[in-house]
Design a protein around this motif. Structure first.
Motif, short mmCIF file in Angstrom:
data_model
loop_
_atom_site.label_atom_id
_atom_site.label_comp_id
_atom_site.label_asym_id
_atom_site.label_seq_id
_atom_site.Cartn_x
_atom_site.Cartn_y
_atom_site.Cartn_z
N TYR A 548 0.81 -1.22 0.00
CA TYR A 548 0.00 0.00 0.00
C TYR A 548 0.84 1.27 0.00
N HIS A 549 0.28 2.27 -0.62
CA HIS A 549 0.95 3.56 -0.74
C HIS A 549 -0.01 4.63 -0.26
N PHE A 550 0.22 5.12 0.97
CA PHE A 550 -0.64 6.17 1.53
C PHE A 550 0.24 7.39 1.83
N PRO A 551 0.13 8.41 1.01
CA PRO A 551 1.06 9.55 1.12
C PRO A 551 1.06 10.24 2.48
N LEU A 552 -0.08 10.23 3.19
CA LEU A 552 -0.14 10.96 4.46
C LEU A 552 0.33 10.14 5.65
N LEU A 553 0.60 8.87 5.40
CA LEU A 553 0.98 7.98 6.50
C LEU A 553 2.45 8.18 6.83
N THR A 554 2.71 8.68 8.03
CA THR A 554 4.10 8.99 8.36
C THR A 554 4.62 8.23 9.58
N LEU A 555 3.72 7.64 10.36
CA LEU A 555 4.20 6.92 11.54
C LEU A 555 3.68 5.49 11.51
N VAL A 556 4.59 4.56 11.71
CA VAL A 556 4.20 3.16 11.85
C VAL A 556 4.73 2.66 13.19
N GLY A 557 3.87 2.06 13.99
CA GLY A 557 4.30 1.48 15.25
C GLY A 557 4.01 -0.01 15.25
N ALA A 558 5.04 -0.82 15.49
CA ALA A 558 4.81 -2.25 15.63
C ALA A 558 4.62 -2.52 17.11
N VAL A 559 3.42 -2.93 17.49
CA VAL A 559 3.07 -3.03 18.90
C VAL A 559 3.81 -4.19 19.58
N ASP A 560 3.93 -5.28 18.88
CA ASP A 560 4.65 -6.43 19.43
C ASP A 560 5.57 -6.97 18.34
N ALA A 561 6.71 -6.31 18.19
CA ALA A 561 7.61 -6.65 17.09
C ALA A 561 8.18 -8.06 17.26
N ASP A 562 8.18 -8.57 18.49
CA ASP A 562 8.79 -9.88 18.75
C ASP A 562 7.87 -11.05 18.42
N LEU A 563 6.63 -10.72 18.09
CA LEU A 563 5.58 -11.74 18.00
C LEU A 563 5.95 -12.95 17.14
N GLY A 564 6.58 -12.68 15.99
CA GLY A 564 6.85 -13.79 15.08
C GLY A 564 8.11 -14.57 15.40
N LEU A 565 8.85 -14.15 16.44
CA LEU A 565 10.16 -14.76 16.66
C LEU A 565 10.10 -16.02 17.50
N THR A 566 8.98 -16.24 18.16
CA THR A 566 8.87 -17.44 18.99
C THR A 566 8.51 -18.64 18.12
N GLY A 567 8.69 -19.81 18.66
CA GLY A 567 8.36 -21.02 17.90
C GLY A 567 9.59 -21.50 17.15
N GLY A 568 9.56 -22.75 16.76
CA GLY A 568 10.75 -23.38 16.21
C GLY A 568 10.87 -23.31 14.69
N ASP A 569 10.26 -22.30 14.10
CA ASP A 569 10.24 -22.21 12.65
C ASP A 569 11.60 -21.78 12.12
N ASP A 721 4.77 -32.70 2.08
CA ASP A 721 5.06 -31.28 1.93
C ASP A 721 6.55 -31.13 1.63
N VAL A 722 6.87 -31.02 0.34
CA VAL A 722 8.26 -30.83 -0.06
C VAL A 722 8.60 -29.35 0.13
N ASP A 723 9.77 -29.05 0.70
CA ASP A 723 10.14 -27.67 1.06
C ASP A 723 9.10 -27.06 2.01
N PRO A 724 8.89 -27.64 3.17
CA PRO A 724 7.84 -27.10 4.05
C PRO A 724 8.17 -25.69 4.54
N TYR A 725 7.13 -24.88 4.67
CA TYR A 725 7.26 -23.54 5.26
C TYR A 725 6.58 -23.51 6.61
N SER A 726 5.58 -24.37 6.76
CA SER A 726 4.88 -24.43 8.03
C SER A 726 5.31 -25.71 8.73
N PHE A 727 5.59 -25.59 10.02
CA PHE A 727 5.99 -26.76 10.77
C PHE A 727 4.95 -27.11 11.84
N LEU A 728 3.75 -26.61 11.61
CA LEU A 728 2.65 -26.93 12.51
C LEU A 728 2.00 -28.22 12.09
#
Ligand code: ADP
Ligand code: ZN
Length: 728
Positions: A548-569, A721-728
């Motif tokens: 997306y391209h929104f010209p007036l959007l100037t601030l982005v806050g990631a509320v929980d930036a660590d969220l995707g780092l857990t798990g054995g993926d 699943d050859v070349d798996p991306y999900s390990f669930l």
């Protein structure tokens, strides 16, 4: 192409997960070529299949059945058949199961029936004009006649308006084939494009040359968000169109790509043909046939578009090539990005992979010279890259039940004061990811999945994000039977919106998640509202990260930036980096500079350090090195075997049986069986085994041999699943 004589027999592939082609007799007088769609008897039924090639000769002559007839439809092109066989071999699936994806619209094989469409009445009577009627007339002005339903949809009016207008004499009915009506205006390659910057021009020139000379090539268009990758590959699209070829653009979430469609229309003065799961049956039918007949010139689609029967494909673009939603996880499990490269190779045509955060696999392919890279290091125009900062959450004073740190609050305040827009990113739908009983600790879980139920306050219910199960929030705990003891744990986007409202009561907020923005219409409306500054703050899940391209959007806050780092993926760090970088890329895309704040409890994590430093290369090199040391893909090969069934005992026994017949050879290892992290999914119990081989081992051959030796009980299913991306 060979033709069969009347006494011949031939192999016919059926779109069923059954192994290979079946032999049929070609009756006298029927002339067939490979690729022809034919009707054949199949048991007590009739089925439609494709003439695949030579008969195998393994059916007793007396038992051979006659082909019933040939369908009035263009044949499935040779390259499509080669592709289907290739994908089947690679994914260790039955070719018929892959063919089924290519024949996803059986109705399209029948010639279309004429329909009534409406055109402008060249000599209209006097009739009452209304704004709604005006919109209908505007759609028809300069466009082809359209069936009533489509006309109403495009004009944004009810079907009654079209009927009324016809009755009043403003429109005249005409008979036409539905195909002609549904494709919209044809894109015109001669429409002039924008003036390209020097870098853009250099990159575009190389893509244009590759398209002009044709032949297989893979080019990675590696450019920062906002650098104009789309404009650049549009130049190659123009060349392909000029030469009369078809173009396929794969986008990860086409249903949400209103802006892309608008850009395409602006660039080519015509419509691309869309292909995704949100089409009506009649539109699917028309589109499939238009592709087969070569009339659909530019198809933009989700991964399944790869299996459309293009007779003249001249160029493929996979935009956001790193996106894991290119991986199909059901049925035939494949990665559309990788298979697109194969399709290009089989067709002898160029493919462009575009991304601001290319996948590790892709980067390594550019390092070893298999892919060419084009860099667009700068944002277009005067826009500068956003400044990315980490907020160390360990140092922030957080009130209880609050997720927006004082630092982020200040930044939001400034942004709103400056009449600019902000985005809060939290990759969690609903109100709270977990609901538990304060008295006994009982957690509300899905009855059919190993998953917590997610509270959705808007819908007033608890929902499973894996199977669609939902239930009203209970008053009484099913475990301890106390009443009103449930507590919501953790935030989802809805809960975040609640906090925002209490902090900034006057701010206009919108939640953008796959359940609040369902389908292309809602997405287009959301985009319009943001573009027109009808909202100040977007609270979104990963659906807002893309393009997306929104010209007036100037601030982005990631509320929980660590969220995707857990798990054995194995790709957790890479993916988190990609996602946060993409989200960050939404900030400051026009004149006003952007700022990105990442709330993290791990500011020293390589992902956070790389983002803050704006340094991808070192991070990806470290990722590559750790994968190389572990001999993980792409330095080694992986395939997952997922055993599932409704009876846990059967599943367990099947997994043990697979384990007993496990392959053993140099460079081959099997991990498991172990219960899958999602040990129960949609009511099916699941066990996983992981086959890991060195790079030089043909993992498909090992799998095929293994499956042939292991007898899987009928009540269990083994998915490969050859070349798996999900390990669930
Ligand atoms: P990317 O795909 O790399 O994120 P886009 O192609 O979306 O970048 O371009 C970002 C914005 O800049 C878009 O609004 C686009 O129309 C505009 N843009 C890019 N290149 C040009 C150009 N050469 N002339 C005019 N506008 C451009
Ligand atoms: Zn469930």
């Amino acid at each position: 192409m060979t033709s069969f004589t009347k006494t011949d027999k031939t192999g016919v592939m059926l779109p069923l997960p059954l192994g290979s082609a079946y032999d049929y007799r070609v009756p006298a007088g029927l002339s067939l070529s490979p690729g022809d769609f034919v009707a054949v008897p199949f048991g007590p039924r009739r089925a439609i299949g494709v003439v695949w090639g030579e008969a195998a000769g393994d059916v007793n002559e007396a038992k051979l059945k006659d082909i019933s007839g040939k369908l009035d439809c263009p044949p499935l092109p040779e390259v499509s058949r080669l592709f289907i066989d290739w994908v089947a071999r690679y994914t260790v699936s039955a070719p018929g199961a892959v063919l089924k994806m290519a024949m996803s619209v059986p109705d399209a094989l029948m010639p279309p029936k004429p329909v009534t469409a409406y055109a402008l009445n060249p000599s209209p009577d006097d009739f009452k004009m209304t704004p709604a009627r005006q919109r209908v007339l505007a759609v028809l002005t300069g466009g082809p006649p359209r069936p009533a339903a489509e006309l109403a949809r495009e004009a944004g009016v009810g079907p009654g308006v079209v009927k009324g207008l016809a009755k009043a004499g403003g429109l005249v009915p005409v008979t036409m084939t539905p195909d002609a009506a549904s494709l919209g205006r044809e894109p015109d390659w001669e429409t002039p494009g924008p003036d390209l910057s020097r870098d853009q021009k250099d990159a575009a020139g190389i893509l244009e040359d590759a398209t002009e000379t044709s032949g297989f090539s893979v080019t990675l268009l590696d450019g920062v968000p906002g650098s104009g990758k789309t404009e650049v590959y549009f130049q190659a699209v123009a060349i392909a169109l000029k030469q009369g070829g078809q173009v396929l653009v794969l986008l990860p979430e086409i249903a949400l790509s209103a802006q892309w469609l608008a850009r395409f229309r602006a660039r080519f003065g015509g419509d691309p043909v869309e292909w995704h799961s949100d089409l009506t049956p009649s539109r699917r039918r028309h589109t499939w046939r238009a592709v087969a007949e070569g009339r659909a010139r530019v198809v933009v689609g989700a991964r399944s578009a790869l299996f459309l029967p293009f007779p003249d494909l001249a160029l493929i673009v996979a935009d956001e090539e790193h996106d894991t939603s290119f991986k199909q996880e059901d049925g035939v499990i494949y990665n559309a990005r990788d298979m697109a490269v194969v399709r290009a190779q089989l067709g002898g045509i160029p493919i462009v992979l575009a991304s601001a955060t290319p996948a590790l696999e892709t980067l390594l392919n550019t390092d070893n010279g298999r892919y060419l890279t084009l860099h667009l290091p700068d944002r277009h125009g005067d826009a500068v890259p956003p400044v990315i900062e980490n907020i160390d959450m360990r140092a922030e004073e957080m009130a209880s039940q609050s997720w927006i740190s004082p630092t982020l609050q200040d930044a939001l305040k400034q942004t709103f004061a400056g009449k600019e827009q902000a985005m809060l990113f939290l990759n969690r739908r609903g109100y709270a990811p977990l609901t538990l009983c304060r008295t006994c600790g009982h957690r509300l879980q899905c009855p059919s999945c190993t998953a917590w139920l997610v509270e959705h306050r808007h819908g007033g219910r608890l929902q499973c994000h894996h199977c669609g199960y939902h239930a009203p929030s209970p008053r009484q705990c099913p475990e301890c039977e106390n009443e009103d003891t449930f507590a919501a744990c953790g935030p989802g986007v809805e809960r975040l919106a609640e906090e925002v409202t209490s902090l900034f009561p006057d701010i206009r907020t919108v939640i953008a998640a796959s359940d609040t923005v369902a389908g292309p219409k809602a997405a287009a409306e959301l985009v319009r509202r943001i573009e027109d500054h009808e909202v100040d703050l977007i609270i979104g899940t990963q659906i807002v990260a893309k393009g997306y391209h929104f010209p007036l959007l100037t601030l982005v806050g990631a509320v929980d930036a660590d969220l995707g780092l857990t798990g054995g993926d194995l790709r957790a760090a890479e993916r988190t980096h990609q996602l946060l970088y993409q989200v960050a890329g939404r900030a400051g895309r026009a004149e006003r500079p952007g700022r990105v704040l990442l709330q993290t409890y791990m500011p020293e994590h390589p992902v956070m350090k790389a983002l803050q430093a704006g340094e991808r290369k070192t991070f990806m090199a470290a990722e590559a090195e750790s994968r190389r040391l572990a001999q993980m893909p792409p330095f080694g090969r992986l395939a997952a075997l997922i055993v599932s069934g409704t009876d846990v005992g059967v599943v367990d026994a099947a997994a043990q049986r697979l384990s007993r017949t496990r392959p053993s050879a140099d460079g081959v290892a099997v991990l498991g069986p172990a219960p899958a992290p999602m040990a129960l999914l949609r009511g099916r119990h699941r066990m996983r085994l992981l086959l890991k081989t060195s790079k030089d081992v043909n993992i498909q051959a090992v799998l095929r041999d293994w499956l042939a030796r292991a007898e899987v009980p009928r009540k269990a299913r083994v998915q490969i699943d050859v070349d798996p991306y999900s390990f669930l």
